[in-house]
Design an enzyme around this catalytic site. Structure first.
Site, PDB file in Angstrom:
ATOM      1  N   THR A 165       0.864  -1.183   0.000  1.00  0.00           N
ATOM      2  CA  THR A 165       0.000   0.000   0.000  1.00  0.00           C
ATOM      3  C   THR A 165       0.901   1.233   0.000  1.00  0.00           C
ATOM      4  OG1 THR A 165      -1.728  -1.173   1.167  1.00  0.00           O
ATOM      5  CG2 THR A 165      -1.847   1.190   1.312  1.00  0.00           C
TER       6      THR A 165
ATOM      7  N   THR B   8      -4.274   1.689  -2.364  1.00  0.00           N
ATOM      8  CA  THR B   8      -3.840   0.290  -2.252  1.00  0.00           C
ATOM      9  C   THR B   8      -4.456  -0.587  -3.327  1.00  0.00           C
ATOM     10  OG1 THR B   8      -3.644  -1.577  -0.710  1.00  0.00           O
ATOM     11  CG2 THR B   8      -5.725  -0.395  -0.693  1.00  0.00           C
TER      12      THR B   8
ATOM     13  N   GLY C 184       0.700  -0.568   5.418  1.00  0.00           N
ATOM     14  CA  GLY C 184       0.971  -1.607   6.418  1.00  0.00           C
ATOM     15  C   GLY C 184      -0.229  -2.345   6.955  1.00  0.00           C
ATOM     16  N   GLY C 185      -1.341  -2.422   6.177  1.00  0.00           N
ATOM     17  CA  GLY C 185      -2.515  -3.151   6.663  1.00  0.00           C
ATOM     18  C   GLY C 185      -2.953  -2.591   8.013  1.00  0.00           C
TER      19      GLY C 185
HETATM   20  O1  DON Z   1      -7.299  -1.368   3.512  1.00  0.00           O
HETATM   21  C1  DON Z   1      -6.481  -1.927   4.203  1.00  0.00           C
HETATM   22  O2  DON Z   1      -6.370  -1.766   5.388  1.00  0.00           O
HETATM   23  C2  DON Z   1      -5.499  -2.839   3.521  1.00  0.00           C
HETATM   24  N1  DON Z   1      -6.080  -3.433   2.361  1.00  0.00           N
HETATM   25  C3  DON Z   1      -4.319  -2.032   3.171  1.00  0.00           C
HETATM   26  C4  DON Z   1      -3.323  -2.899   2.508  1.00  0.00           C
HETATM   27  C5  DON Z   1      -2.024  -2.806   3.062  1.00  0.00           C
HETATM   28  O3  DON Z   1      -1.630  -1.871   3.719  1.00  0.00           O
HETATM   29  C6  DON Z   1      -1.192  -3.964   2.758  1.00  0.00           C
HETATM   30  N2  DON Z   1      -0.641  -4.440   3.965  1.00  0.00           N
HETATM   31  N3  DON Z   1      -0.362  -5.416   4.383  1.00  0.00           N
END
Ligand code: DON
Length: 581
Positions: free
Chosen positions: A396, A414, A480-481
């Site tokens: 992302t 992302t 970072g999810g």
């Molecule tokens: O929207 C979100 O929270 C996640 N799809 C963002 C993706 C991301 O930061 C990838 N991380 N592991």
């Protein structure tokens, strides 16, 4: 300390046990990425020099922050195609200087109408990632159009021009791009379209070589000419649907690739949505964030409220506030009607949660609280049984822009995993997202984040803008999810509770506590805080790299300090329009 306005050595950043020396860049053209710049007339930070230059060029030519943010995001779709792209989604938080208001635009992907709460049950997570099933209806193009129409000055075609140029003339492959390609090679080779684009000659492009994407340049050109309807119901949309339903699997591949449920009607039904931002007041500053479908604003906001209810803030309190806010996020936040946002962000609820924080770490996972509007005595918090939480990488991306008028953008973009679902739309030069793996797979009765028709998977993206006395002060965000939430929170705490400058706050070693038994932390954090936290009952486990933020701060008198990550993920690029007023 920063010696403002100087090209000489300017910032000594304490990053773990090592000291990083950073010069703030002036407006002179940069050949290399630099993580800190200070100046006037507009500023930008992204993970990538080409994208920062694209956005800066728009600012220099008189575009505003929204124009520059869209140009930067589209360029990231070229140079950071494994994190961002026109088939992904994201969230914009925007400060409109003329009206003194903060707006947000939700460009999150949606599930197709055919998706049910059970659609992901029993699907192994890794299989879901590389599949048509995980591809959400893309949100970015609708978001760009809405952002430009509402707040920008450029047409979509104009805003896409810098990205078209970079895609046509090419960019230099850096170590990060090479490594991300290499770590995806096993699945990229399983799709004819992806292997053709990203594994030329069967291998990742070499570091230092020039990578061109003429098909993406042409896709952007046509998108600019035809507008978003070309995707949302038109020919490009039909090609996306065909790819999702019949992924172009390489003959002989043994990979199980599940087809998706997306129809052209799902694309036609997609809307980017303006939403009221979340808002909390921390130490007299107004912190604005992204409301659901993201959990970013509510979780950062609740944690700040909890911290504010405590007598003092240290590393222990930072982790505990985050732990409790994540417990509440899990139970109450998703893309559903009736998220109790007002209560989750109320002072009363924060006080009730804060009174659980004592000398010893609360056993995790901690149970959620009860944001029912009636708050009083400290309620004991039962421990819950542990649920697995997926590993999070620094995928992302986040960018910040400020323009000469004082407008500010914090923009998280992302395609979910690094490389999205791994499937390039044949002949079009871009990857599809796998955003629907952000749903809870289930069965999980009562979970607010189960899949559903047209639903947006709960996000953790947390683009954040802070005002003081109604004036913009700071903007920040990260990839970072779910660690995005803790990274943003920790940067704010570093800045305001630990007395760091913004560059120091971004560089400092991180820890992430998301209501799990163990707290993941970078080595520098373990070195600095390990003994004291362990003595209080925390269990720290190494996570080598958490987040890769960008941010900016108004220093007064129109001067802006703009900051990108100095080291993690290869570092980012901060640029200003002018070094002088
Ligand atoms: O929207 C979100 O929270 C996640 N799809 C963002 C993706 C991301 O930061 C990838 N991380 N592991």
């Amino acid at each position: 300390m920063i010696s403002r306005g100087s090209t000489v050595l300017a910032a000594a950043i304490l990053a773990g046990s090592s000291v990083l020396l950073v010069r703030p860049a002036t407006a002179a053209p940069q050949q290399e990425k630099q993580p800190v710049a200070e100046g006037y007339g507009g500023a930008v930070a992204t993970v990538d020099l080409d994208a920062s230059r694209a956005a800066l060029g728009v600012l220099r030519r008189g575009g505003n922050a929204i124009d520059a943010a869209v140009a930067g995001a589209a360029t990231l779709g070229v140079t950071e195609p494994y994190s961002a792209g026109l088939a992904g989604g994201g969230y914009i938080v925007y400060y409109d200087a003329r009206h003194g208001r903060v707006h947000t635009i939700d460009g999150r992907e949606t599930a197709p109408r055919a998706m049910r709460s059970s659609s992901l049950e029993g699907v192994p997570f890794d299989d879901a990632v590389t599949s048509g099933l995980s591809a959400g209806v893309p949100g970015s193009v609708a978001q760009w159009e809405l952002a430009l129409r509402r707040f920008g000055t450029l047409s979509l075609g104009q805003a896409l021009r810098p990205a078209i140029e970079v895609a046509s003339r090419g960019f230099t492959v850096d170590q990060t791009f090479h490594d991300q390609t290499a770590s995806n090679a096993a699945r990229f080779k399983d799709f004819t379209s992806t292997a053709r684009l990203y594994l030329p000659g069967g291998a990742p492009p070499a570091v230092g070589s020039t990578f061109r994407n003429p098909e993406l340049a042409e896709t952007y050109r046509q998108l600019g000419r035809r507008g978003g309807s070309w995707l949302y119901g038109g020919r490009l949309g039909a090609e996306i649907v065909a790819t999702v339903k019949r992924p172009p699997v390489t003959p002989g591949s043994t990979r199980t690739v599940r087809p998706g449920l997306m129809e052209l009607s799902d694309l036609a039904a997609y809307r980017a949505v303006e939403r009221r931002p979340t808002k909390v007041t921390y130490k007299g500053m107004d912190v604005y964030g992204m409301a659901p479908s993201s959990s970013g604003g509510s979780t950062v906001g609740e944690a700040l409220n909890i911290l504010q209810a405590l007598p003092g803030v240290g590393a222990h309190e930072y982790l505990e506030a985050s732990k409790l806010a994540f417990a509440d996020r899990g139970k109450y936040v998703g893309d559903i009607p009736g998220v109790p946002l007002g209560q989750l962000l109320s002072e009363g609820f924060a006080k009730e949660r804060a009174c659980l924080i004592g000398e010893r770490a609360i056993p995790a996972p901690a149970a959620p609280g009860d944001p029912d509007g009636s708050y009083g005595a400290c309620r004991a918090v039962p421990q819950e049984s542990a649920k697995p939480i997926p590993a999070e990488g620094p995928e992302t991306t986040h960018l910040v822009v400020a323009d000469r008028w004082g407008n500010v953008v914090a923009y998280n973009i992302t395609i979910e995993s690094t490389g999205g679902n791994g499937i390039v739309v044949p002949g079009r030069g871009f990857l599809l997202n796998n955003e629907l793996t952000d749903f809870t797979f289930g069965p999980a009765p009562g979970d607010p984040n189960l899949p559903g028709p047209g639903k947006r998977p709960r996000s953790s993206m947390a683009p954040t803008i802070v005002l003081r006395n109604g004036e913009p002060l700071l903007a920040v965000g990260s990839p970072g999810g779910s660690t995005i939430i803790t990274t943003v929170l920790q940067i704010l705490v570093n800045r305001w509770d630990f007395g760091m400058t913004l560059p120091q706050a971004l560089a400092a070693p991180r820890a992430t506590q998301r209501n799990t038994a163990q707290t993941q932390a970078e080595q520098g954090f373990i070195d600095r805080y390990g003994p004291e936290l362990t003595a209080r009952g925390h269990s720290l486990v190494l996570n080598p790299e958490i987040g890769a933020a960008t941010g900016l701060e108004f220093l007064g008198g129109g001067r802006v300090q703009v900051v990108a990550e100095p080291v993690r993920r290869g570092g980012g690029s901060a640029l200003v329009v002018s070094g002088r007023r």
